[in-house]
Design an enzyme around this catalytic site. Sequence first.
Site, PDB file in Angstrom:
ATOM      1  N   GLU A 161       0.448  -1.173  -0.153  1.00 53.69           N
ATOM      2  CA  GLU A 161      -0.084   0.108  -0.036  1.00 53.69           C
ATOM      3  C   GLU A 161       0.954   1.329  -0.137  1.00 53.69           C
ATOM      4  O   GLU A 161       0.588   2.009   0.879  1.00 53.69           O
ATOM      5  CB  GLU A 161      -0.821  -0.514   1.094  1.00 53.69           C
ATOM      6  CG  GLU A 161      -0.093  -0.259   2.778  1.00 53.69           C
ATOM      7  CD  GLU A 161       0.325  -1.229   3.349  1.00 53.69           C
ATOM      8  OE1 GLU A 161       0.325  -2.318   3.000  1.00 53.69           O
ATOM      9  OE2 GLU A 161       0.147  -1.247   4.584  1.00 53.69           O
TER      10      GLU A 161
ATOM     11  N   TYR B   8      -4.647 -10.557   9.839  1.00 54.55           N
ATOM     12  CA  TYR B   8      -5.077 -10.080   8.565  1.00 54.55           C
ATOM     13  C   TYR B   8      -7.180 -10.407   8.722  1.00 54.55           C
ATOM     14  O   TYR B   8      -7.789  -9.742   9.128  1.00 54.55           O
ATOM     15  CB  TYR B   8      -5.265 -10.981   7.897  1.00 54.55           C
ATOM     16  CG  TYR B   8      -4.234 -10.617   6.798  1.00 54.55           C
ATOM     17  CD1 TYR B   8      -2.639 -10.718   7.152  1.00 54.55           C
ATOM     18  CD2 TYR B   8      -4.008  -9.500   5.498  1.00 54.55           C
ATOM     19  CE1 TYR B   8      -1.695  -9.907   6.524  1.00 54.55           C
ATOM     20  CE2 TYR B   8      -2.621  -8.571   5.127  1.00 54.55           C
ATOM     21  CZ  TYR B   8      -1.657  -9.315   5.550  1.00 54.55           C
ATOM     22  OH  TYR B   8      -0.178  -8.693   5.233  1.00 54.55           O
TER      23      TYR B   8
ATOM     24  N   HIS C 283      -5.994   0.540   3.030  1.00 50.14           N
ATOM     25  CA  HIS C 283      -4.369   1.283   3.357  1.00 50.14           C
ATOM     26  C   HIS C 283      -4.390   2.005   3.698  1.00 50.14           C
ATOM     27  O   HIS C 283      -4.168   2.962   4.452  1.00 50.14           O
ATOM     28  CB  HIS C 283      -3.725  -0.079   3.619  1.00 50.14           C
ATOM     29  CG  HIS C 283      -3.156  -1.320   3.718  1.00 50.14           C
ATOM     30  ND1 HIS C 283      -2.967  -1.401   4.882  1.00 50.14           N
ATOM     31  CD2 HIS C 283      -3.101  -1.934   3.150  1.00 50.14           C
ATOM     32  CE1 HIS C 283      -3.406  -2.417   5.433  1.00 50.14           C
ATOM     33  NE2 HIS C 283      -2.656  -3.455   4.337  1.00 50.14           N
TER      34      HIS C 283
ATOM     35  N   ASP D  69       8.684  -9.689  10.343  1.00 51.96           N
ATOM     36  CA  ASP D  69       8.807 -10.504   9.059  1.00 51.96           C
ATOM     37  C   ASP D  69       8.695 -11.872   9.445  1.00 51.96           C
ATOM     38  O   ASP D  69       7.490 -12.369   8.438  1.00 51.96           O
ATOM     39  CB  ASP D  69       9.923  -9.899   7.998  1.00 51.96           C
ATOM     40  CG  ASP D  69       9.446 -10.765   6.708  1.00 51.96           C
ATOM     41  OD1 ASP D  69       8.658  -9.756   6.691  1.00 51.96           O
ATOM     42  OD2 ASP D  69      10.288 -11.079   6.067  1.00 51.96           O
TER      43      ASP D  69
ATOM     44  N   HIS E 282      -8.131  -3.875  -0.672  1.00 50.77           N
ATOM     45  CA  HIS E 282      -6.998  -4.106  -0.199  1.00 50.77           C
ATOM     46  C   HIS E 282      -6.206  -3.031   0.288  1.00 50.77           C
ATOM     47  O   HIS E 282      -6.084  -2.100   1.188  1.00 50.77           O
ATOM     48  CB  HIS E 282      -6.324  -5.557   0.080  1.00 50.77           C
ATOM     49  CG  HIS E 282      -5.659  -5.063   1.486  1.00 50.77           C
ATOM     50  ND1 HIS E 282      -6.201  -6.523   2.607  1.00 50.77           N
ATOM     51  CD2 HIS E 282      -4.391  -5.630   1.724  1.00 50.77           C
ATOM     52  CE1 HIS E 282      -5.176  -6.079   3.897  1.00 50.77           C
ATOM     53  NE2 HIS E 282      -4.304  -5.748   2.778  1.00 50.77           N
ATOM     54  N   GLU E 283      -5.725  -2.961  -0.974  1.00 48.57           N
ATOM     55  CA  GLU E 283      -4.632  -1.474  -0.733  1.00 48.57           C
ATOM     56  C   GLU E 283      -5.009  -0.270  -0.975  1.00 48.57           C
ATOM     57  O   GLU E 283      -4.686   0.408  -0.179  1.00 48.57           O
ATOM     58  CB  GLU E 283      -3.703  -2.042  -2.091  1.00 48.57           C
ATOM     59  CG  GLU E 283      -2.201  -3.567  -2.404  1.00 48.57           C
ATOM     60  CD  GLU E 283      -2.639  -4.011  -0.523  1.00 48.57           C
ATOM     61  OE1 GLU E 283      -1.273  -3.190   0.254  1.00 48.57           O
ATOM     62  OE2 GLU E 283      -2.167  -5.434  -0.927  1.00 48.57           O
TER      63      GLU E 283
ATOM     64  N   GLU F  54      -4.210  -4.622   9.426  1.00 46.12           N
ATOM     65  CA  GLU F  54      -4.272  -5.326   8.508  1.00 46.12           C
ATOM     66  C   GLU F  54      -5.335  -5.596   8.309  1.00 46.12           C
ATOM     67  O   GLU F  54      -6.613  -6.427   8.238  1.00 46.12           O
ATOM     68  CB  GLU F  54      -2.785  -6.655   8.488  1.00 46.12           C
ATOM     69  CG  GLU F  54      -1.583  -6.215   7.462  1.00 46.12           C
ATOM     70  CD  GLU F  54      -1.729  -5.743   6.361  1.00 46.12           C
ATOM     71  OE1 GLU F  54      -3.180  -5.826   5.436  1.00 46.12           O
ATOM     72  OE2 GLU F  54      -0.524  -5.017   5.712  1.00 46.12           O
TER      73      GLU F  54
HETATM   74  N1  BES Z   1       0.889  -4.786   3.830  1.00 43.17           N
HETATM   75  C1  BES Z   1       0.675  -5.540   3.268  1.00 43.17           C
HETATM   76  C2  BES Z   1       1.846  -6.457   2.871  1.00 43.17           C
HETATM   77  C3  BES Z   1       2.278  -6.619   4.061  1.00 43.17           C
HETATM   78  C4  BES Z   1       2.582  -6.993   5.258  1.00 43.17           C
HETATM   79  C5  BES Z   1       4.331  -6.318   3.539  1.00 43.17           C
HETATM   80  C6  BES Z   1       3.943  -7.075   5.807  1.00 43.17           C
HETATM   81  C7  BES Z   1       5.531  -6.283   4.759  1.00 43.17           C
HETATM   82  C8  BES Z   1       4.707  -7.116   5.842  1.00 43.17           C
HETATM   83  C9  BES Z   1      -0.447  -5.707   1.903  1.00 43.17           C
HETATM   84  O1  BES Z   1      -1.129  -4.456   2.655  1.00 43.17           O
HETATM   85  C10 BES Z   1      -0.746  -6.836   2.145  1.00 43.17           C
HETATM   86  O2  BES Z   1      -1.295  -7.422   2.958  1.00 43.17           O
HETATM   87  N2  BES Z   1      -0.351  -7.865   0.952  1.00 43.17           N
HETATM   88  C11 BES Z   1      -0.878  -8.856   0.949  1.00 43.17           C
HETATM   89  C12 BES Z   1      -2.950  -8.675  -0.274  1.00 43.17           C
HETATM   90  C13 BES Z   1      -3.688  -9.070   0.451  1.00 43.17           C
HETATM   91  C14 BES Z   1      -4.919  -8.905  -0.647  1.00 43.17           C
HETATM   92  C15 BES Z   1      -4.450  -9.622   1.483  1.00 43.17           C
HETATM   93  C16 BES Z   1      -0.472  -9.964   0.090  1.00 43.17           C
HETATM   94  O3  BES Z   1       0.549  -9.112  -0.178  1.00 43.17           O
HETATM   95  O4  BES Z   1      -1.053 -10.682  -0.248  1.00 43.17           O
HETATM   96 ZN    ZN Z   2      -2.495  -5.289   3.540  1.00 43.16          ZN
END
Ligand code: BES
Ligand code: ZN
Length: 630
Positions: free
Chosen positions: A297, A409, A325, A401, A321-322, A344
């Site tokens: 995002e 989520y 955010h 991470d 989703h993005e 999330e």
């Molecule tokens: N912000 C997250 C990606 C993220 C989280 C990067 C933690 C690094 C550390 C992003 O918004 C996200 O949640 N992406 C998901 C997709 C979403 C539809 C669940 C993904 O990348 O799968």
């Molecule tokens: Zn997210």
Amino acid sequence: MRTKTLLRQIQLIALAVICFFAGQPVPARTTMNTTLDVTKDPHSFANTSEVVVTHLELDLEVDFASKRLTGKASLRMNNKAGARRLYLDTRDLTIHRVTVGSSESPATYSLGDPVPYLGRSLMINITPEADRVNVYYTTSPEAAALQWLEPSQTAGGKRPFLFTQSQAILARTWIPCQDSPGVRMTYTARVKVPPDLMAVMSASNSTKKSADGLYHFQMTQPVPSYLLALAVGDLEFRAVGKRSGVYAEPGVIKKAAWELADMERMIAAAESLYGPYRWERYDVIVLPPSFPFGGMENPRLTFATPTILAGDRSLVALIAHELAHSWSGNLVTNATWNDFWLNEGFTTYFERRIMEVVYGKSYAEMLAQLGYQELQRAIAELGPTHPDTRLRLDLSGRDPDEGLTEIPYEKGALFLRWLEETVGRAKWDAFLRSYFDRFAFQSMTTDGFLQYLRQHLLSHDPALEARLRIDRWIDQPGLPPDAPQPRSREFDRVEAQVKLWQSGKSARTLKTAGWTTHHWLHFLRTLPQPLTRQQMADLDKAFKFTQSGNSEILFAWLMLAVATQYEPAYPALEKFLTGMGRRKFLRPLYTELAKTPNGAQMARRIYERARPTYHAISRQTIDAILKWGH
Ligand code: BES
Ligand code: ZN
């Protein structure tokens, strides 16, 4: 409790009145506490309770040959406590020199000992009067936030590509900064790239290549460091709405713009729910397939995987989703990674509300049930008493991470649904909207949210409080027994067909007309386990899963193929694993493969070839699964 809150409110009003008469802006209230009290972040060396960086000026040159960024980061700061030292976060940076103030007088500094995944603190001696520091530095070719792609890893195949991924704590591998989500800054940047490439950032962007390879950026809304982002490549822009558009390589732009044509409707839907979009433009860049996430995002410019380009717009919930955010996360930001569910969980809930407005209730309910299945699976995998199944996490001493799962989520989204169902949608929506307004451009802790919730939604009503069992959700593992269970009527049809098939009807006689991607996903997830290879062949013959161009369907199918050792799908499996680097797909497939000796052998053979094309984030995960290098 009430008296204390009242006192605090009187204090705040008094402060606002004083500021008003003194002609000063009312100071931003970071959390519910005072301005000085920034929540301690276990993942940052920065002394943010004394001094905070408020503005960043970047000046970088991108060198593809050496895989390095070189330049200068000037950090303007607010030294609230009159501190004599500024601590910044760095990791794998080479610091050439540091100066203080606009006059750039040389400063003394020292780098702390490296700590795994946190990197090294950069301590700079400052005076209480100093208003800025200037750090001259170069990044390492191994910088974890940066992926440098060979031309062969792009759609065009002719030009290299670079993108960053700063969340969670990787910004420090390309910019010396206070790398904590509890601090926000505005920024400007000047970025020099090879003349035939275009640079874009999480900021104001141009839509055309510049003749000299120089790009200037401005981000006038304050953002935390994890939202700093840059991409450089052979890019083109195409508008899809009045304030939205798509960036992608020339060979991808048409497909990307078609797929994302509903973006403007999504923005309008989001605004109708939770208030104005405050970032001016909303654009998406579709990156090459090695991007390790589905989406990121980055403000004004979401970074997205090309695996959402299904050709039928069926995977665009990821864009919702993005986009969501832009409120939950970018506007009201988790103060530390322990509060990740505030980003999330809210966003996953909000994503489905946007989808409901744009595509209808029954569509959104399918998404909710699929999400609920993912939650059940995540809890089962971790174990129902695992501490990481709590909403409030304790990630201290760990790489965030590694500790970030699907729990924040889906359990987070389910908790908000629970609140909605308990108090009623109208009241809940008004509350959420006021929450985003009240804390816009600030960070939020779990306690801060709960305090605001009790005050403004629950009105300190003990009966309601007892019914909600908030503590059970926030600080206890697993799910409360009375948690909502999303259930889509659409999936009844799917389950009826699964039953017929189970009772011996051949797959090609099943009634699947009109099924969408989400019906198919439910179908694949509810098939009886274990399947025989003959059953797999029957399904494949009827529905051509092995040839699916839809990444989510193909992924679900390949998971079954690995579990049943259905060999006809192996070439497709290998192509999938070597063709993209999205960790959400890679991790479960490699994990499933690693369960049998033959699978593990195949996994290692494929990984040896694929590993150099994966992002450091995905590599770290798969290395651990396959015990690579041991
Ligand atoms: N912000 C997250 C990606 C993220 C989280 C990067 C933690 C690094 C550390 C992003 O918004 C996200 O949640 N992406 C998901 C997709 C979403 C539809 C669940 C993904 O990348 O799968
Ligand atoms: Zn997210």
